[in-house]
Design a protein around this motif. Structure first.
Motif, PDB file in Angstrom:
ATOM      1  N   ARG A 305      38.926  45.066 -73.702  1.00  0.00           N
ATOM      2  CA  ARG A 305      39.385  45.966 -74.763  1.00  0.00           C
ATOM      3  C   ARG A 305      39.946  47.261 -74.183  1.00  0.00           C
ATOM      4  NH1 ARG A 305      36.757  46.569 -80.642  1.00  0.00           N
ATOM      5  NH2 ARG A 305      38.359  47.922 -81.528  1.00  0.00           N
ATOM      6  N   LYS A 306      39.304  47.774 -73.148  1.00  0.00           N
ATOM      7  CA  LYS A 306      39.782  49.009 -72.532  1.00  0.00           C
ATOM      8  C   LYS A 306      41.153  48.805 -71.899  1.00  0.00           C
ATOM      9  CE  LYS A 306      38.616  52.445 -68.997  1.00  0.00           C
ATOM     10  NZ  LYS A 306      37.628  52.863 -67.961  1.00  0.00           N
ATOM     11  N   THR A 307      41.362  47.641 -71.278  1.00  0.00           N
ATOM     12  CA  THR A 307      42.614  47.361 -70.571  1.00  0.00           C
ATOM     13  C   THR A 307      43.734  46.947 -71.512  1.00  0.00           C
ATOM     14  OG1 THR A 307      41.329  46.625 -68.645  1.00  0.00           O
ATOM     15  CG2 THR A 307      43.657  46.003 -68.714  1.00  0.00           C
ATOM     16  N   VAL A 308      43.413  46.093 -72.475  1.00  0.00           N
ATOM     17  CA  VAL A 308      44.432  45.480 -73.326  1.00  0.00           C
ATOM     18  C   VAL A 308      44.637  46.231 -74.637  1.00  0.00           C
ATOM     19  CG1 VAL A 308      45.132  43.320 -74.449  1.00  0.00           C
ATOM     20  CG2 VAL A 308      43.894  43.245 -72.285  1.00  0.00           C
ATOM     21  N   GLY A 309      43.582  46.888 -75.125  1.00  0.00           N
ATOM     22  CA  GLY A 309      43.708  47.620 -76.372  1.00  0.00           C
ATOM     23  C   GLY A 309      43.204  46.863 -77.579  1.00  0.00           C
ATOM     24  N   MET A 310      42.646  45.678 -77.357  1.00  0.00           N
ATOM     25  CA  MET A 310      42.077  44.896 -78.445  1.00  0.00           C
ATOM     26  C   MET A 310      41.081  43.911 -77.855  1.00  0.00           C
ATOM     27  SD  MET A 310      45.508  42.641 -79.213  1.00  0.00           S
ATOM     28  CE  MET A 310      44.990  42.253 -80.863  1.00  0.00           C
ATOM     29  N   THR A 311      40.296  43.273 -78.695  1.00  0.00           N
ATOM     30  CA  THR A 311      39.271  42.353 -78.204  1.00  0.00           C
ATOM     31  C   THR A 311      39.901  41.042 -77.732  1.00  0.00           C
ATOM     32  OG1 THR A 311      38.941  41.317 -80.358  1.00  0.00           O
ATOM     33  CG2 THR A 311      37.633  43.294 -79.864  1.00  0.00           C
ATOM     34  N   PRO A 312      39.195  40.264 -76.909  1.00  0.00           N
ATOM     35  CA  PRO A 312      39.711  38.950 -76.513  1.00  0.00           C
ATOM     36  C   PRO A 312      39.993  38.061 -77.720  1.00  0.00           C
ATOM     37  CG  PRO A 312      37.889  39.584 -75.096  1.00  0.00           C
ATOM     38  CD  PRO A 312      37.940  40.600 -76.198  1.00  0.00           C
ATOM     39  N   THR A 313      39.121  38.097 -78.703  1.00  0.00           N
ATOM     40  CA  THR A 313      39.324  37.282 -79.906  1.00  0.00           C
ATOM     41  C   THR A 313      40.576  37.726 -80.654  1.00  0.00           C
ATOM     42  OG1 THR A 313      36.946  36.919 -80.147  1.00  0.00           O
ATOM     43  CG2 THR A 313      38.309  36.568 -82.100  1.00  0.00           C
ATOM     44  N   GLY A 314      40.755  39.025 -80.800  1.00  0.00           N
ATOM     45  CA  GLY A 314      41.940  39.546 -81.478  1.00  0.00           C
ATOM     46  C   GLY A 314      43.214  39.191 -80.748  1.00  0.00           C
ATOM     47  N   TYR A 315      43.174  39.227 -79.422  1.00  0.00           N
ATOM     48  CA  TYR A 315      44.346  38.884 -78.618  1.00  0.00           C
ATOM     49  C   TYR A 315      44.725  37.418 -78.824  1.00  0.00           C
ATOM     50  CZ  TYR A 315      47.519  38.865 -74.609  1.00  0.00           C
ATOM     51  OH  TYR A 315      48.636  38.767 -73.810  1.00  0.00           O
ATOM     52  N   ARG A 316      43.722  36.548 -78.826  1.00  0.00           N
ATOM     53  CA  ARG A 316      44.001  35.123 -79.044  1.00  0.00           C
ATOM     54  C   ARG A 316      44.584  34.896 -80.434  1.00  0.00           C
ATOM     55  NH1 ARG A 316      39.897  30.512 -77.262  1.00  0.00           N
ATOM     56  NH2 ARG A 316      41.428  30.318 -75.582  1.00  0.00           N
ATOM     57  N   GLU A 317      44.030  35.531 -81.426  1.00  0.00           N
ATOM     58  CA  GLU A 317      44.511  35.355 -82.790  1.00  0.00           C
ATOM     59  C   GLU A 317      45.973  35.787 -82.943  1.00  0.00           C
ATOM     60  OE1 GLU A 317      41.737  37.579 -85.080  1.00  0.00           O
ATOM     61  OE2 GLU A 317      40.240  35.967 -85.152  1.00  0.00           O
ATOM     62  N   LYS A 318      46.351  36.811 -82.194  1.00  0.00           N
ATOM     63  CA  LYS A 318      47.721  37.338 -82.304  1.00  0.00           C
ATOM     64  C   LYS A 318      48.742  36.511 -81.534  1.00  0.00           C
ATOM     65  CE  LYS A 318      48.487  41.756 -82.495  1.00  0.00           C
ATOM     66  NZ  LYS A 318      49.341  41.910 -83.720  1.00  0.00           N
ATOM     67  N   PHE A 319      48.353  36.015 -80.345  1.00  0.00           N
ATOM     68  CA  PHE A 319      49.353  35.444 -79.449  1.00  0.00           C
ATOM     69  C   PHE A 319      49.148  33.971 -79.080  1.00  0.00           C
ATOM     70  CE2 PHE A 319      49.447  40.033 -78.177  1.00  0.00           C
ATOM     71  CZ  PHE A 319      50.716  40.293 -78.659  1.00  0.00           C
ATOM     72  N   TYR A 320      48.132  33.322 -79.604  1.00  0.00           N
ATOM     73  CA  TYR A 320      47.849  31.945 -79.179  1.00  0.00           C
ATOM     74  C   TYR A 320      49.073  31.042 -79.405  1.00  0.00           C
ATOM     75  CZ  TYR A 320      45.524  27.404 -78.824  1.00  0.00           C
ATOM     76  OH  TYR A 320      45.157  26.126 -78.471  1.00  0.00           O
ATOM     77  N   MET A 321      49.418  30.260 -78.388  1.00  0.00           N
ATOM     78  CA  MET A 321      50.611  29.416 -78.418  1.00  0.00           C
ATOM     79  C   MET A 321      50.321  27.957 -78.765  1.00  0.00           C
ATOM     80  SD  MET A 321      52.536  30.804 -74.999  1.00  0.00           S
ATOM     81  CE  MET A 321      52.872  32.538 -74.734  1.00  0.00           C
ATOM     82  N   GLY A 322      49.055  27.606 -78.958  1.00  0.00           N
ATOM     83  CA  GLY A 322      48.693  26.215 -79.192  1.00  0.00           C
ATOM     84  C   GLY A 322      49.085  25.722 -80.565  1.00  0.00           C
TER      85      GLY A 322
END
Length: 322
Positions: A305-322
């Motif tokens: 979160r500190k590095t990316v600006g959002m949680t791992p779960t939030g990142y997956r929800e936004k950008f998941y390519m599957g």
């Protein structure tokens, strides 16, 4: 190949046209870099004296409406005019042409106040649309049959697409890229142009791309060691223990070359790996954590979160390519 036309209307906003060209030319470059044929054949169309506009586009050929073949997707740029109604009157020649193209199967997309020209065709009657927030009242009065959605960033209804003002055009293009090229290309463009679909922040579009070409072999050895072993949960000392030189000397030279410490470099490498796993695989969160070099879930979430600006779960929800 998708035939993509961009209208050079009278009083078009240059930035609007340039953004469309830049995005779709970048998509073609992505395909070329991947060893594939370009997906868009981009043409510029003007109604009057097209050669006069060529200087603004590096002498790119500007075609007349009469010479236009059937298009698959046509963009109408925003207007650089305070009197939009007068601007539409100056561009009346585009109206029957747009109707013909739409009836032949073309999709029409307009940026910002370009919605006025699309509205003038009558094709938007009974359909949803948006435009620049400051132009909504004028638009509603001019086209009462259109279902104006003033709060929307992008609308799509029956092959007709509109967008709000300013950077909303990029959201429109991302929407269309997902349709024509898939989510992967849309995400790559979003990262390239730092487009935040939610307009909250830009941090999670950043990609860690450290300098790899330099003359310090000791630092290069450390970089190679981190790259090959970041997924191991050991410390930075363990990862660079085989590199000749003192810990202090390695750290000093490493920061001189890369701009960050070896520990920061390791963390960024691990987080970049986690980002890839989150959007490119269906691994469970625990697997992502372990495969990117972490063993403590709390620490992983905090650093991510500190590095990316959002949680791992939030990142997956936004950008998941599957």
């Amino acid at each position: 190949m998708t035939q993509l036309g961009i209208l050079l209307t009278n009083k078009y906003r240059l930035l609007s046209v340039a953004a469309i060209l830049d995005v779709f030319e970048s998509v073609n470059k992505f395909y070329a870099a991947d060893g594939k044929e370009p997906v868009f054949n981009i043409s510029l169309f003007a109604a009057n004296q097209p050669d006069e506009k060529a200087v603004e586009f590096n002498d790119r050929q500007i075609l007349s409406l009469e010479s236009a073949a059937k298009q698959d997707l046509i963009f109408i740029p925003a207007f650089n005019a305070t009197d939009i109604v007068a601007a539409i009157q100056e561009n009346h020649r585009f109206i029957p042409w747009l109707r013909q193209q739409y009836q032949a199967g073309a999709e029409l997309a307009c940026v910002c106040t370009g919605a006025f020209l699309l509205g003038a065709t009558g094709l938007l009657d009974g359909k949803a649309a948006t435009t620049h927030v400051d132009a909504c009242e004028v638009f509603a009065n001019a086209f009462p049959q259109v279902k104006l959605q003033a709060n929307k960033v992008v609308t799509g209804d029956g092959g007709l697409y509109t967008s709000g003002g300013s950077t909303s055009s990029f959201h429109l293009m991302l929407h269309l890229l997902q349709k024509y090229c898939g989510r992967d290309i849309a995400v790559r463009i979003a990262k390239l142009f730092s487009i935040d679909m939610d307009r909250e922040q830009q941090t999670y579009f950043r990609t860690f791309a450290p300098a790899q070409v330099h003359n310090d072999e000791l630092v290069a050895m450390a970089q190679r060691s981190i790259k090959s072993s970041y997924h191991n949960t050991g410390t930075i000392e363990e990862l660079i223990k085989e590199i000749p030189g003192s810990r202090r000397n390695i750290a000093r030279r490493f920061k001189q070359v890369t701009g960050i410490t070896p520990i920061e470099y390791l963390q960024k490498t691990r987080i970049e790996a986690a980002k890839s796993l989150l959007i490119e695989t269906n691994q469970q969160m625990t697997e992502v954590m372990i495969n990117s070099g972490y063993s403590d879930p709390k620490a992983f979430r905090k650093i991510f979160r500190k590095t990316v600006g959002m949680t791992p779960t939030g990142y997956r929800e936004k950008f998941y390519m599957g």
